[in-house]
Design a protein around this motif. Structure first.
Motif, PDB file in Angstrom:
ATOM      1  N   GLY A 371     -32.132 102.071 -78.218  1.00 21.46           N
ATOM      2  CA  GLY A 371     -32.719 103.452 -78.543  1.00 21.46           C
ATOM      3  C   GLY A 371     -32.533 104.442 -77.538  1.00 21.46           C
ATOM      4  N   GLY A 372     -31.976 104.144 -76.345  1.00 23.15           N
ATOM      5  CA  GLY A 372     -32.064 105.046 -75.290  1.00 23.15           C
ATOM      6  C   GLY A 372     -30.393 105.250 -74.950  1.00 23.15           C
ATOM      7  N   VAL A 373     -30.210 104.800 -73.605  1.00 20.64           N
ATOM      8  CA  VAL A 373     -28.777 104.915 -72.840  1.00 20.64           C
ATOM      9  C   VAL A 373     -27.674 104.199 -73.968  1.00 20.64           C
ATOM     10  CG1 VAL A 373     -27.510 104.936 -71.092  1.00 20.64           C
ATOM     11  CG2 VAL A 373     -29.650 105.673 -70.776  1.00 20.64           C
ATOM     12  N   ASN A 374     -26.549 104.733 -74.152  1.00 18.50           N
ATOM     13  CA  ASN A 374     -25.482 104.156 -74.841  1.00 18.50           C
ATOM     14  C   ASN A 374     -24.462 104.474 -73.916  1.00 18.50           C
ATOM     15  OD1 ASN A 374     -24.463 106.584 -75.614  1.00 18.50           O
ATOM     16  ND2 ASN A 374     -25.492 106.646 -77.636  1.00 18.50           N
ATOM     17  N   ILE A 375     -23.315 103.625 -74.356  1.00 17.58           N
ATOM     18  CA  ILE A 375     -21.977 103.619 -73.359  1.00 17.58           C
ATOM     19  C   ILE A 375     -21.449 105.350 -73.211  1.00 17.58           C
ATOM     20  CG2 ILE A 375     -20.664 103.387 -75.451  1.00 17.58           C
ATOM     21  CD1 ILE A 375     -18.751 101.442 -73.545  1.00 17.58           C
ATOM     22  N   GLU A 376     -21.643 106.069 -74.234  1.00 15.35           N
ATOM     23  CA  GLU A 376     -21.206 107.253 -74.323  1.00 15.35           C
ATOM     24  C   GLU A 376     -21.820 108.415 -73.210  1.00 15.35           C
ATOM     25  OE1 GLU A 376     -18.653 108.436 -75.911  1.00 15.35           O
ATOM     26  OE2 GLU A 376     -18.415 107.388 -77.881  1.00 15.35           O
ATOM     27  N   SER A 377     -23.219 107.867 -73.112  1.00 16.11           N
ATOM     28  CA  SER A 377     -24.079 108.810 -72.162  1.00 16.11           C
ATOM     29  C   SER A 377     -23.941 108.123 -70.957  1.00 16.11           C
ATOM     30  CB  SER A 377     -25.444 109.113 -72.794  1.00 16.11           C
ATOM     31  OG  SER A 377     -25.944 107.708 -73.138  1.00 16.11           O
ATOM     32  N   ALA A 378     -23.913 106.812 -70.692  1.00 15.09           N
ATOM     33  CA  ALA A 378     -24.046 106.166 -69.511  1.00 15.09           C
ATOM     34  C   ALA A 378     -22.928 105.995 -68.668  1.00 15.09           C
ATOM     35  CB  ALA A 378     -24.730 104.786 -69.833  1.00 15.09           C
ATOM     36  N   CYS A 379     -21.514 105.993 -69.258  1.00 12.49           N
ATOM     37  CA  CYS A 379     -20.662 106.079 -68.496  1.00 12.49           C
ATOM     38  C   CYS A 379     -19.587 107.298 -68.441  1.00 12.49           C
ATOM     39  CB  CYS A 379     -19.667 104.797 -69.146  1.00 12.49           C
ATOM     40  SG  CYS A 379     -20.693 103.346 -69.360  1.00 12.49           S
ATOM     41  N   LYS A 380     -18.932 107.206 -67.204  1.00 14.01           N
ATOM     42  CA  LYS A 380     -17.677 108.224 -66.928  1.00 14.01           C
ATOM     43  C   LYS A 380     -16.797 107.445 -66.383  1.00 14.01           C
ATOM     44  CE  LYS A 380     -20.730 112.333 -66.437  1.00 14.01           C
ATOM     45  NZ  LYS A 380     -21.166 113.524 -65.367  1.00 14.01           N
ATOM     46  N   PRO A 381     -15.846 106.967 -67.175  1.00 12.76           N
ATOM     47  CA  PRO A 381     -14.934 105.796 -66.504  1.00 12.76           C
ATOM     48  C   PRO A 381     -13.889 106.610 -65.826  1.00 12.76           C
ATOM     49  CG  PRO A 381     -14.582 106.256 -68.999  1.00 12.76           C
ATOM     50  CD  PRO A 381     -15.812 106.857 -68.557  1.00 12.76           C
ATOM     51  N   TRP A 382     -13.831 107.929 -65.816  1.00 13.62           N
ATOM     52  CA  TRP A 382     -12.810 108.567 -65.039  1.00 13.62           C
ATOM     53  C   TRP A 382     -13.346 108.601 -63.411  1.00 13.62           C
ATOM     54  CZ3 TRP A 382     -15.475 110.781 -69.021  1.00 13.62           C
ATOM     55  CH2 TRP A 382     -16.435 111.671 -68.554  1.00 13.62           C
ATOM     56  N   GLU A 383     -14.551 108.583 -63.501  1.00 13.10           N
ATOM     57  CA  GLU A 383     -15.352 108.335 -62.173  1.00 13.10           C
ATOM     58  C   GLU A 383     -15.436 107.065 -61.681  1.00 13.10           C
ATOM     59  OE1 GLU A 383     -18.925 110.169 -62.329  1.00 13.10           O
ATOM     60  OE2 GLU A 383     -18.106 112.524 -62.372  1.00 13.10           O
ATOM     61  N   HIS A 384     -15.552 106.154 -62.517  1.00 11.68           N
ATOM     62  CA  HIS A 384     -15.791 104.552 -62.053  1.00 11.68           C
ATOM     63  C   HIS A 384     -15.735 103.461 -63.298  1.00 11.68           C
ATOM     64  CE1 HIS A 384     -16.939 101.582 -59.288  1.00 11.68           C
ATOM     65  NE2 HIS A 384     -17.631 101.037 -59.941  1.00 11.68           N
ATOM     66  N   PHE A 385     -15.192 102.395 -63.132  1.00 16.21           N
ATOM     67  CA  PHE A 385     -15.453 101.286 -63.727  1.00 16.21           C
ATOM     68  C   PHE A 385     -15.204 100.171 -62.867  1.00 16.21           C
ATOM     69  CE2 PHE A 385     -10.791 102.897 -64.492  1.00 16.21           C
ATOM     70  CZ  PHE A 385     -10.240 101.971 -64.188  1.00 16.21           C
ATOM     71  N   ASP A 386     -15.570  99.247 -63.032  1.00 19.16           N
ATOM     72  CA  ASP A 386     -15.829  97.848 -62.261  1.00 19.16           C
ATOM     73  C   ASP A 386     -15.000  96.816 -62.275  1.00 19.16           C
ATOM     74  OD1 ASP A 386     -18.677  98.513 -60.575  1.00 19.16           O
ATOM     75  OD2 ASP A 386     -18.918  98.765 -62.794  1.00 19.16           O
ATOM     76  N   HIS A 387     -14.508  96.367 -63.771  1.00 23.63           N
ATOM     77  CA  HIS A 387     -13.661  95.380 -63.868  1.00 23.63           C
ATOM     78  C   HIS A 387     -12.537  95.693 -64.907  1.00 23.63           C
ATOM     79  CE1 HIS A 387     -15.713  92.203 -61.537  1.00 23.63           C
ATOM     80  NE2 HIS A 387     -16.918  93.035 -61.898  1.00 23.63           N
ATOM     81  N   VAL A 388     -11.151  95.102 -64.960  1.00 24.78           N
ATOM     82  CA  VAL A 388     -10.351  95.549 -66.138  1.00 24.78           C
ATOM     83  C   VAL A 388      -9.884  94.124 -66.386  1.00 24.78           C
ATOM     84  CG1 VAL A 388      -8.216  96.604 -66.625  1.00 24.78           C
ATOM     85  CG2 VAL A 388      -9.533  97.613 -65.186  1.00 24.78           C
ATOM     86  N   ILE A 389     -10.102  93.613 -67.899  1.00 21.16           N
ATOM     87  CA  ILE A 389      -9.612  92.555 -68.354  1.00 21.16           C
ATOM     88  C   ILE A 389      -8.329  92.624 -69.073  1.00 21.16           C
ATOM     89  CG2 ILE A 389     -10.189  90.316 -69.636  1.00 21.16           C
ATOM     90  CD1 ILE A 389     -13.259  91.355 -69.678  1.00 21.16           C
ATOM     91  N   MET A 390      -7.393  91.893 -68.471  1.00 19.51           N
ATOM     92  CA  MET A 390      -6.020  91.801 -69.123  1.00 19.51           C
ATOM     93  C   MET A 390      -5.811  90.501 -69.881  1.00 19.51           C
ATOM     94  SD  MET A 390      -3.984  94.267 -66.246  1.00 19.51           S
ATOM     95  CE  MET A 390      -2.762  94.519 -67.446  1.00 19.51           C
TER      96      MET A 390
END
Length: 490
Positions: A371-390
């Motif tokens: 009901g609060g933060v979601n992925i759209e508002s919480a994340c800026k992947p051009w600034e940071h992401f932690d893991h990439v799964i391939m």
């Protein structure tokens, strides 16, 4: 060519002419102990049964070895102990073991021609049994499927066999339904998550459950994950349940449809964003700086601190394989997450609503921020992401070139991400062989790579996960054109 073998269930009937002792119902346990070793001992057959002539009595069925009505095969001392409890009345008892009694292995050995190897196991996905029938047994596939279906229902409701090799771009095998229901839509449960899928439309491998758990254990709440080949969500869903934000992509539209269904089933829609596109285009899209953001003053990045202890063995020390350059870390069974130093938008202790107000209260799991933060508002992947799964072992390494010049240095915050690239390594190849291919794609040297062996997929072929921190040489400098692509790997 199929051989029409008739499955006559009556041919498997076996009649046993036995002896039984009529005993009072209340003495069943005592007499069972006294006659231990002299009662009928067959799987799934109870030696004490109801007496059809009197409900107050029971019949103790004797072993096939006991053929004399005077019970001379039983020691006198034991008989005397029984006689002290009740009068011994010996009666004949017949028992018929039919088709329903015998296991699949016994039935198939009777049906198939002498010398033919009987299938000993099969893989299950929900209610679907997946056979890999060898060429020698293909003529008998229908009778094999019927027996397996009969002996495993209702747990198994559909029996399928893989047809040919995987040739489609979605890496989904082609199956033929041999027995049971014609639908291959099923549901499986793993590590507290439920997954709905159509086994004929999407890829699923139940043997990778432990690998899913292992990798997800490295993630921390609030981590941002990019899953380039997500399938129906075996990594994405449990990672989201853990409180991670997951950008999930797959080229197969059916996989994405079921991913969205599974997001709803597991109530993680706020934590997962689904994409249906080529994996390279997916990574380029999520790091593209939106209009307006590119006009904001970017952070000043003075240095990227590499975390040397991110991938360690259980005793806390880095393992060296002793290879030619000593750079490969092998068989690391416990890997620490790399997100502890990054600048998170959402802390693990307090989350903010969309209007900036903190959400208070202590609740378990994802419910605290629902009901609060979601992925759209919480994340800026051009600034940071932690893991990439391939997770596309047949060709994932070919997609590593997308990371060469992918992220813009002037916008990036915190440590560079960990890349988890799944691959196959043949007996004739080494870790260094694959590492050289990966470095060629990245146009950069990989420091302290970790090779985790997952499972053998063939006598001379094993599945591995190559994990490494993205080299800082892969940054897009200010004077580079966006999304410079590395050389393709043939």
């Amino acid at each position: 060519m199929s051989v029409d073998l008739e499955l006559d269930e009556k041919k498997f009937e076996q009649k046993l002419d036995l002896l039984a002792i009529r005993i009072p119902r209340e003495l069943s346990s005592s007499i069972t102990r006294l006659l231990n070793g002299y009662l009928l001992d067959k799987p799934r057959i109870k030696p004490i049964v109801e007496d059809p002539e009197c409900e107050k009595n029971r019949l103790a069925i004797l072993s096939e070895r006991i053929q004399s009505t005077d019970l001379s095969e039983i020691p006198e001392q034991i008989l005397e102990s029984v006689k002290k409890l009740c009068e011994i009345e010996v009666i004949p008892h017949s028992l018929t073991l039919g088709y329903s009694y015998w296991g699949a292995d016994h039935i198939l050995k009777q049906i198939l021609p002498p010398g033919v190897e009987v299938p000993s196991s099969f893989e299950t996905t929900g209610h679907v049994a997946h056979l890999n029938i060898c060429e020698e047994l293909l003529p008998y596939k229908n009778v094999i499927a019927k027996v397996i279906y009969d002996k495993n229902q209702p747990r198994i409701q559909t029996v399928v066999n893989k047809v040919g090799t995987i040739t489609n771009e979605f890496r989904v095998p082609t199956f033929e339904i041999l027995a049971g229901k014609k639908s291959m839509e099923t549901e499986v449960k793993q590590y507290g998550a439920r997954f709905k899928l159509d086994y004929g439309l999407v890829y699923w491998n139940s043997r990778l459950e432990h690998e899913h758990i292992r990798l997800i254990s490295l993630f921390k709440k609030g981590d941002v994950i990019c899953d380039m080949f997500c399938g129906i969500g075996p990594f994405a869903i449990p990672a989201a349940q853990k409180g991670c934000f997951v950008f999930s992509n797959d080229l197969n539209p059916d996989s994405i449809e079921y991913l969205k269904i599974n997001m709803k089933i597991n109530k993680v829609e706020q934590f997962v964003k689904a994409y249906n596109m080529d994996a390279r285009e997916f990574m380029k899209e999520i790091v593209e700086v939106p209009p307006g953001e590119d006009k904001m003053e970017p952070p000043v990045v003075t240095s990227i601190e590499e975390d040397k202890d991110d991938f360690t063995s259980e005793n806390g020390s880095t393992n060296d394989t002793g290879g030619s350059n000593g750079k490969c870390v092998d068989d690391s069974t416990k890997v620490a997450s790399a997100a502890s130093k990054r600048r998170a938008e959402i802390s693990s202790e307090e989350c903010c609503s969309t209007d900036g107000e903190p959400i208070k209260g202590k609740r378990k799991g994802n419910k605290r921020i629902r009901g609060g933060v979601n992925i759209e508002s919480a994340c800026k992947p051009w600034e940071h992401f932690d893991h990439v799964i391939m997770n596309l072992p047949a060709s994932a390494v070919d997609f590593l070139d997308v990371f060469n010049g992918l992220v813009q240095k002037k916008y990036w915050k915190g440590d560079l991400p960990w890349i988890h690239c799944y691959c196959f390594i043949r007996a004739s190849e080494s870790n260094e062989t694959l590492l050289a291919v990966a470095e060629k794609a990245l146009k950069a040297e990989i420091e302290e790579p970790v090779f985790h062996r997952i499972r053998d997929v063939a006598p001379n072929k094993a599945m591995f996960c190559l994990s490494f921190r993205l080299p800082k040489e892969c940054f897009q400098e200010d004077n580079q054109s966006a999304f410079a692509s590395g050389d393709s790997i043939s």
